[in-house]
Design a protein around this motif. Structure first.
Motif, PDB file in Angstrom:
ATOM      1  N   ASP A   1       0.824  -1.227   0.000  1.00 17.18           N
ATOM      2  CA  ASP A   1       0.000   0.000   0.000  1.00 17.18           C
ATOM      3  C   ASP A   1       0.852   1.268   0.000  1.00 17.18           C
ATOM      4  OD1 ASP A   1      -2.085  -1.695   0.071  1.00 17.18           O
ATOM      5  OD2 ASP A   1      -2.687  -1.310   2.145  1.00 17.18           O
ATOM      6  N   ARG A   2       1.983   1.211   0.687  1.00 14.13           N
ATOM      7  CA  ARG A   2       2.872   2.393   0.770  1.00 14.13           C
ATOM      8  C   ARG A   2       3.390   2.812  -0.603  1.00 14.13           C
ATOM      9  NH1 ARG A   2       8.021   1.882   3.940  1.00 14.13           N
ATOM     10  NH2 ARG A   2       8.356   3.940   3.069  1.00 14.13           N
ATOM     11  N   PHE A   3       3.532   1.816  -1.496  1.00 19.42           N
ATOM     12  CA  PHE A   3       4.155   2.081  -2.807  1.00 19.42           C
ATOM     13  C   PHE A   3       3.120   2.117  -3.935  1.00 19.42           C
ATOM     14  CE2 PHE A   3       7.243  -0.244  -0.148  1.00 19.42           C
ATOM     15  CZ  PHE A   3       8.184   0.761  -0.010  1.00 19.42           C
TER      16      PHE A   3
ATOM     17  N   ALA B   1      14.025   1.207  -4.480  1.00 23.19           N
ATOM     18  CA  ALA B   1      14.845   2.121  -3.671  1.00 23.19           C
ATOM     19  C   ALA B   1      14.742   1.764  -2.185  1.00 23.19           C
ATOM     20  CB  ALA B   1      14.399   3.567  -3.906  1.00 23.19           C
ATOM     21  N   ALA B   2      13.509   1.497  -1.713  1.00 24.03           N
ATOM     22  CA  ALA B   2      13.314   1.149  -0.298  1.00 24.03           C
ATOM     23  C   ALA B   2      14.004  -0.174   0.037  1.00 24.03           C
ATOM     24  CB  ALA B   2      11.825   1.056   0.022  1.00 24.03           C
ATOM     25  N   ALA B   3      13.828  -1.167  -0.846  1.00 22.76           N
ATOM     26  CA  ALA B   3      14.433  -2.496  -0.607  1.00 22.76           C
ATOM     27  C   ALA B   3      15.953  -2.405  -0.634  1.00 22.76           C
ATOM     28  CB  ALA B   3      13.937  -3.493  -1.648  1.00 22.76           C
TER      29      ALA B   3
ATOM     30  N   GLY C   1      -4.014   1.814  -6.870  1.00 25.10           N
ATOM     31  CA  GLY C   1      -3.864   0.391  -7.179  1.00 25.10           C
ATOM     32  C   GLY C   1      -2.678   0.045  -8.056  1.00 25.10           C
ATOM     33  N   VAL C   2      -1.870   1.049  -8.451  1.00 20.09           N
ATOM     34  CA  VAL C   2      -0.695   0.786  -9.297  1.00 20.09           C
ATOM     35  C   VAL C   2       0.563   0.902  -8.439  1.00 20.09           C
ATOM     36  CG1 VAL C   2       0.617   1.504 -11.328  1.00 20.09           C
ATOM     37  CG2 VAL C   2      -1.888   1.690 -11.319  1.00 20.09           C
ATOM     38  N   VAL C   3       1.370  -0.179  -8.438  1.00 23.60           N
ATOM     39  CA  VAL C   3       2.590  -0.195  -7.610  1.00 23.60           C
ATOM     40  C   VAL C   3       3.715   0.538  -8.329  1.00 23.60           C
ATOM     41  CG1 VAL C   3       4.322  -1.685  -6.532  1.00 23.60           C
ATOM     42  CG2 VAL C   3       1.911  -2.381  -6.531  1.00 23.60           C
ATOM     43  N   ASP C   4       4.392   1.428  -7.584  1.00 27.34           N
ATOM     44  CA  ASP C   4       5.549   2.162  -8.116  1.00 27.34           C
ATOM     45  C   ASP C   4       6.805   1.314  -7.873  1.00 27.34           C
ATOM     46  OD1 ASP C   4       7.730   3.829  -8.534  1.00 27.34           O
ATOM     47  OD2 ASP C   4       6.681   5.629  -7.843  1.00 27.34           O
ATOM     48  N   GLY C   5       7.220   0.564  -8.910  1.00 21.54           N
ATOM     49  CA  GLY C   5       8.361  -0.352  -8.802  1.00 21.54           C
ATOM     50  C   GLY C   5       9.656   0.353  -8.425  1.00 21.54           C
TER      51      GLY C   5
END
Length: 508
Positions: A369-371, A384-386, A375-379
């Motif tokens: 949900d954070r990214f 960057a977070a990972a 409903g579209v995930v910002d890869g």
């Protein structure tokens, strides 16, 4: 003398200059190893040291031709093209994930693929198989029924079935990988009795464990590996734990538990009179910012059940839960995550990770949900977070694309930690955070716990290792049969007091 026996025994197995490569990485780099008949030879090293790969070479899982160097058995070169070849040469491996078929009986598992022929051609000799299984189990002095279905046995009994299976192929070399990780003290005592009896019969045993004290209890010699290289072999009676640890990690870990006290802040979690019918009874506790609360107790005392109840994984029948001053009903793990609660489960492989996915996917699993926007995930943001967490936690990997099944235990545990840090949980419940990981990775996890406490997280740490509980906790709660049996501050707690409480005796 080595544990009362002469160390001048015949060399049964030797490995010389073993090199094993995977794409982009050398996992064994010129490794030498030798094993004598009738000895217990401990193999130790941090996760990723190359122990598992060495065992896979000896067991024929990595066949001859896929590596460089030589293996010799009884002084002659050993060429194993398969596990069957290694088995025929008398090498049996008992892995952490036991290789038994749950639906079959004990006898059927012991002789799987080697069933005795019956009187009628094409049929299995069931009576003979049953009798042979009973004889093997009798030799081990374990009261297991050969007709019992394996799924109904406990882990310790299943392990004994694996040992009986090894005896059935007349194994001369038995490899045991973390055999005690899920056993109680009583079961460990029985296992050690069996191991010593096998040694007395001349069986050579390679024993792998992260529990250092066990190596000194059971081993004759120990070989240390680090970063895919052979480091040293020592006679166990003439070595010390600090010496072994520094050989393993390449540095002196003088402070095994690097605890830093943080003044506790506001209350983040309050549990009052929590019960779950037949499992948990009237439990009350609090957690504050910057605090590490240890939760001790014997297996079956209800520690994991308490963690699951707080996290909404199991329903509660009574009691109140307050998070950051607001009373809540935690209806599901999803709800718990939304409230800022994270649970690092005891079984990381089954419950903490999706093994077939890569590091990035596992890290962002609980915080999609954070990214996401509409409903579209910002890869890109996920990556960057990972990447930041992977670097912060010093995960050893060629990159985020690496599937977590290919990581060592310590690095898998760091990815589970990254998952909860990624969703910015303030209340972290760690269930056995260092189980099955090496001493170097343990210290890294302890340092991370310190850092999280300093950042104002509240941590409930469940552990079966009393030195860990005593070394890392500000307060210690002890459970017994689903109840809280005692509470101690870090200064007043001792192993004796905790055990007294855990066993149901009154604290001194």
């Amino acid at each position: 003398e080595t544990h009362g026996r002469s160390p001048r025994m015949t060399t049964l197995l030797s490995a010389l200059g073993l090199v094993k490569r995977f794409p982009g990485v050398i996992v064994l780099n010129g490794v030498d190893f030798d094993l004598r008949a009738g000895e217990i030879h401990a193999l130790c090293g941090e996760n990723g040291a190359g122990k598992s790969t060495l065992i896979k070479l000896l067991a024929g899982i990595h066949p001859h031709g896929s590596y460089e160097g030589t293996l010799a058995l009884d002084g002659r070169e050993a060429v194993f093209h398969s596990v069957r070849d290694a088995g025929a040469a008398g090498i049996a491996v008992i892995t952490q994930e036991l290789a038994l078929v749950d639906e079959l009986s004990v006898a059927e598992n012991i002789f799987l693929g080697r069933e005795p022929r019956g009187k009628v051609p094409g049929l299995i000799g069931g009576a003979r198989m049953h009798a042979d299984a009973a004889r093997l189990l009798g030799e081990l002095e374990v009261g297991i029924d050969p007709a019992a279905v394996v799924a109904r046995l406990g882990v310790a009994e299943q392990q004994m079935v694996e040992v009986a299976k090894a005896l059935s192929i007349y194994a001369r070399i038995l490899v045991m990988d973390e055999p005690t990780s899920a056993l109680s003290d009583k079961e460990i005592t029985q296992l050690f009795k069996v191991i010593r009896a096998l040694r007395a019969r001349g069986v050579a045993i390679i024993y792998i464990s992260h529990r250092m004290e066990e190596l000194f209890q059971i081993g004759d010699r120990v070989t240390v590996m680090r970063d895919g290289r052979y480091i040293a072999t020592r006679e166990i009676p003439t070595t010390t734990m600090p010496e072994l640890v520094s050989l393993m990690v390449g540095r002196d870990l003088t402070e095994h538990f690097p605890k830093k006290a943080v003044p506790p802040g506001e209350e983040l979690l309050r549990v009052e009179h929590l019960s779950r019918a037949g499992v948990l009874h009237d439990i009350s506790l609090t957690l504050h910012r910057g605090e590490v609360v240890g939760l001790a107790g014997l297996m079956g005392s209800g520690r994991t059940e308490l963690a699951r109840a707080i996290f909404g994984a199991d329903p509660i029948s009574a009691g109140r839960v307050t998070v950051k001053g607001r009373e809540v009903v935690v209806g599901s793990p999803q709800h718990a995550i939304g409230l800022g609660i994270g649970l690092l489960t005891e079984d990381r492989k089954r419950q903490g990770l999706v093994l077939c996915l890569d590091i990035r996917a596992n890290t962002c699993l609980a915080s999609v949900d954070r990214f996401s926007t509409a409903g579209v995930v910002d890869g890109g943001r996920e990556t960057a977070a990972a990447q930041k967490l992977s670097t912060d936690l010093r995960v050893k990997t060629p990159g985020l694309h690496q599937r977590v099944i290919n990581l060592s235990g310590g690095n898998q545990q760091k990815v589970v930690l990254a998952k909860w840090l990624c969703c910015e949980a303030d209340i972290l419940i760690f269930d056995e955070p260092t189980r099955g990981i090496d001493v170097g990775s343990k210290v890294e996890i302890y340092q991370l716990i310190n850092r999280l406490a300093a950042e104002g997280k509240a941590i409930l740490m469940i552990s079966s290792e009393l030195p860990e509980i005593l070394g890392m906790s500000d307060r210690i709660l002890v459970m017994n049969r689903g109840r809280l049996a005692g509470e101690f501050t870090a200064t007043e707690a001792t192993q004796e007091k905790i055990l007294h409480c855990a066993l149901g005796a009154h604290a001194a």
